[in-house]
Design an enzyme around this catalytic site. Structure first.
Site, short mmCIF file in Angstrom:
data_model
loop_
_atom_site.label_atom_id
_atom_site.label_comp_id
_atom_site.label_asym_id
_atom_site.label_seq_id
_atom_site.Cartn_x
_atom_site.Cartn_y
_atom_site.Cartn_z
N HIS A 153 -13.61 18.22 8.43
CA HIS A 153 -12.31 17.85 9.01
C HIS A 153 -11.62 19.11 9.50
O HIS A 153 -11.54 20.10 8.77
CB HIS A 153 -11.43 17.14 7.99
CG HIS A 153 -10.01 17.02 8.47
ND1 HIS A 153 -9.69 16.26 9.58
CD2 HIS A 153 -8.86 17.59 8.05
CE1 HIS A 153 -8.39 16.36 9.80
NE2 HIS A 153 -7.86 17.17 8.89
N GLU A 187 -5.75 15.96 1.93
CA GLU A 187 -6.51 14.99 2.70
C GLU A 187 -7.92 14.75 2.13
O GLU A 187 -8.84 14.39 2.87
CB GLU A 187 -6.61 15.43 4.16
CG GLU A 187 -5.24 15.47 4.83
CD GLU A 187 -5.37 15.64 6.33
OE1 GLU A 187 -5.16 14.64 7.05
OE2 GLU A 187 -5.68 16.76 6.77
N HIS A 210 -3.33 15.35 15.52
CA HIS A 210 -3.74 15.95 14.25
C HIS A 210 -5.01 16.80 14.38
O HIS A 210 -4.97 18.00 14.22
CB HIS A 210 -3.91 14.81 13.24
CG HIS A 210 -4.36 15.25 11.88
ND1 HIS A 210 -4.48 14.36 10.83
CD2 HIS A 210 -4.74 16.45 11.38
CE1 HIS A 210 -4.89 15.01 9.75
NE2 HIS A 210 -5.06 16.28 10.06
N HIS A 217 -8.65 20.93 12.64
CA HIS A 217 -7.63 20.82 13.68
C HIS A 217 -8.06 21.69 14.86
O HIS A 217 -7.23 22.32 15.51
CB HIS A 217 -6.26 21.28 13.14
CG HIS A 217 -5.93 20.70 11.79
ND1 HIS A 217 -5.23 21.39 10.83
CD2 HIS A 217 -6.22 19.48 11.25
CE1 HIS A 217 -5.09 20.63 9.74
NE2 HIS A 217 -5.69 19.47 9.98
MN MN Z 1 -5.79 17.67 8.67
#
Ligand code: MN
Length: 248
Positions: free
Chosen positions: A109, A90, A179, A111
């Site tokens: 980023h 990603e 996500h 989760h």
């Molecule tokens: Mn991710």
């Protein structure tokens, strides 16, 4: 990973400030210690010598990142110096946001678990206390299905990265349905601060909702609190940095 049109790596912007690398390595470990990332998730920093470059670890668990693992990329996600190292699937999240947001110098980023129910239900994540006042401008939700149909939920290319950056707009955080979420800041400490307090706010908001109706910060309160917080971000940052030990 992305490859450049010519098949050769982009030219390096030169060695970044060693302090920037030290802070980026520290950010990886802090986010793991704070429960924002685990084996997954990543944090990047814009290169201090060239706004068209950013720095991100090779594909690995953030808690284990050292200075030797940091790779330089252009904003399309082409590695300058991968030297055989694998990069995060990603990677495109980072370059797309740096392209769209000249003010952003760091991207997280993750989760982080407490945020997931908000992206999944569409419930509005709002500032329940002053520490998360940066949520006061709103927390958009990016739904990859609306853009790309059936996917494995990952931001795997520059188009999806641009779509995510567009959903983020000028906000501090964008939720990603099914996500995770992505937080941005004008420095590594600010992006880390926002990622940590987004997770905390989500947990507290879910808990408070069980007790009774919530009075959130008014947008004006959120604005005033954000101005105050921005002046004291170095306090938690220094604490967190010390708590992860010597950076190598
Ligand atoms: Mn991710």
């Amino acid at each position: 990973m992305a490859t450049s049109a010519t098949g050769t790596p982009p030219v390096s912007a030169g060695a970044p400030d060693p302090k920037l690398i030290e802070d980026l390595v520290a950010a990886n470990r802090i986010l793991a210690q704070q429960g924002v990332v685990d084996g997954f998730g990543h944090v990047s920093a814009r290169h201090d010598k060239d706004p068209q470059r950013f720095l991100l670890a090779r594909s690995m668990a953030p808690a284990l990142v050292t200075a030797a693992d940091i790779i330089e990329f252009d904003l399309d996600g082409n590695a300058v110096n991968a030297e055989g190292r694998t990069v995060y699937l990603e990677i495109f999240i980072h370059g797309a946001i740096y392209k769209a947001r000249p003010d952003v110098r760091s991207v997280v980023h993750s989760h982080s678990p407490s945020v997931i129910p908000f992206g999944a239900t569409g419930a509005n994540l709002r500032p329940i206390y002053h520490m998360s006042s940066f949520l006061g401008s709103g927390t958009p939700i990016f739904d990859i299905r609306k853009k790309a149909g059936m996917t494995d939920m990952l931001i795997r290319n520059n188009q999806l990265g641009a779509d995510l950056a567009s959903a983020l707009g000028d906000h501090a955080v964008v939720l990603m349905r099914g996500h995770g979420s992505t937080a941005v800041g004008d420095s590594i400490p600010q992006a880390v601060f926002r990622a940590v307090y987004t997770e905390t706010n989500a947990r507290l908001q879910a808990e408070a909702g069980k007790i009774g109706p919530i009075t959130f910060l008014d947008p004006e309160e959120a604005k005033l609190a954000t101005a105050t917080n921005n002046g004291v971000i170095t306090r938690p940052w220094e604490l967190w940095k010390r708590s992860v030990g010597k950076i190598d």
